[in-house]
Design an enzyme around this catalytic site. Structure first.
Site, PDB file in Angstrom:
ATOM      1  N   THR A 219      35.482  44.288  17.623  1.00 42.75           N
ATOM      2  CA  THR A 219      34.574  45.073  18.439  1.00 42.75           C
ATOM      3  C   THR A 219      33.815  45.624  17.658  1.00 42.75           C
ATOM      4  O   THR A 219      34.205  46.340  16.877  1.00 42.75           O
ATOM      5  CB  THR A 219      35.239  45.826  19.826  1.00 42.75           C
ATOM      6  N   GLY A 272      42.155  47.296  24.603  1.00 45.36           N
ATOM      7  CA  GLY A 272      42.465  47.738  26.066  1.00 45.36           C
ATOM      8  C   GLY A 272      42.966  48.093  26.630  1.00 45.36           C
ATOM      9  O   GLY A 272      42.209  49.389  27.440  1.00 45.36           O
TER      10      GLY A 272
END
Ligand code: ASP
Length: 357
Positions: A219, A272
């Site tokens: 990410t 996440g």
């Protein structure tokens, strides 16, 4: 407690971001910190060429961001420009180079937030937008909403005239093969290759092995403070390899993967689910404020970030964060590595991968 003490505590709780006594140092100083994902990135895992390529990508983002901020650009323009470049770079798990779902698609999430106004925009599960970060910005600036998902988000992208791309554009062989081995481990069928994807080609075994071990990571995130003292944070991701059922991670969740307020901005990377449950990004900024009140701003953000990373690790969550607190760069991680870099007015550029750098 006396009435005055109670009134003081009530005031602090009501206005946690507006304490007198903690003034921003160097109001016109620009500052930038970026990450390209955290994970099991260890010395010896990467050949010298790959490591040099990651460092070069971080350096070029720093140089571009630094030049824009020095010239007086708005923080939001800097965040968007840098994340767009990462989204086009197949080395990172964002845009082109994003990981594949178990169904064989790249589904991307992104968000952006402006600290001075708390304006925010986010998108989840988009499959056909070249720059999800630009769509997140469009949601913030041109819709009455904060988060759009799936087909609706894509319809909005088309309405706004954003650049679209088909799945073949996002395709990379190493991400595909990483997903193939992951779905096989999960006992699921290997999905068909996307239409227009190139024919299968061999992938360097070492690179694949590393991708598998760090399959959740890559990410990208950028936090800047511009010359007018506004902090802006943005994050973009393909999510986690072989995700299923429309899974959405922390990246588009404001307060979890991205946060910005008047004095603090943060972008996270890692598993996440944990970052959502612990509301990581906003919690660290708030904790930094409380610690600063108690002991002064020095070291407050670092201590807040380290404490959160320890909490996550104790619960099984791995990853890292980059943040600016009063313009000062801070990073923290509970993994062996995180691609990261920072720079600012009067500071030397810093580029690092491993935790001991
Ligand atoms: N946080 C991202 C997600 O869970 C993945 C990552 O940072 O690598 O979707």
């Amino acid at each position: 407690m006396t009435r005055i003490a109670l009134a003081f505590v009530a005031l602090m709780l009501a206005t946690p971001f507006a304490h007198a006594g903690l003034q921003q140092a160097g109001e016109n100083d620009w500052s930038i910190i970026i990450h390209g994902g955290a994970g099991v990135i260890e010395r010896g895992d990467m050949d010298a060429q790959t490591e040099a390529a990651y460092r070069a990508a971080l350096q070029s983002a720093l140089e571009q961001g630094g030049a824009m901020l020095r010239d007086g650009a708005d923080g939001i323009d800097v965040v968007e420009a840098l994340i767009q470049a990462f989204e086009d770079d197949p080395m990172f798990n964002a845009g082109r180079g994003g990981v594949f779902t178990a169904d064989g698609r790249v589904e991307m999430d992104a968000s952006v937030m402006i600290g001075s106004t708390r304006a925010a925009g986010a998108v989840a599960g988009v499959t056909s937008v070249r720059h999800p970060i630009s769509l997140a910005r469009a949601v913030m600036e041109h819709s009455p909403h904060v988060m759009l998902a799936g087909d609706g988000a894509e319809g909005f992208a088309a309405e706004r005239g954003l650049e679209l791309a088909d799945q073949a554009f996002f395709f990379t062989e190493r991400r595909w093969q990483a997903m193939e081995s992951q779905v096989q481990r999960m006992g699921l069928p290997v999905p068909p290759r996307p239409e227009g994807a190139p024919d299968p080609e061999p992938v360097n075994e070492g690179a694949l092995d590393m991708m598998e071990r760090e399959h959740r990571f890559g990410t990208v995130g950028v936090v800047v403070r511009d010359q007018s003292g506004v902090t802006v944070a943005g994050t973009s991701t393909g999510g986690t390899t072989a995700k299923r059922w429309g899974r959405v991670g922390d990246t588009p969740v404001i307060g979890a993967g991205t946060w910005a307020d008047e004095r603090c901005g943060l972008s996270a990377t890692g598993t996440g689910e944990y970052f959502i449950r612990f509301n990581v990004a906003a919690s660290i900024c708030r904790e930094a404020e409380y610690r600063a009140l108690q002991t002064g701003p020095e070291g407050a953000a670092q201590a807040a970030a380290d404490a959160m990373m320890d909490t996550l690790l104790a619960d099984g969550g791995d990853g890292g964060i980059v943040m600016l607190y009063l313009g000062e760069p801070v990073w923290a991680m509970n993994t062996p590595g995180m691609y990261r870099a920072s720079w600012g007015e009067g500071r030397e550029p810093y580029i690092a991968i491993y935790d001991d750098e």
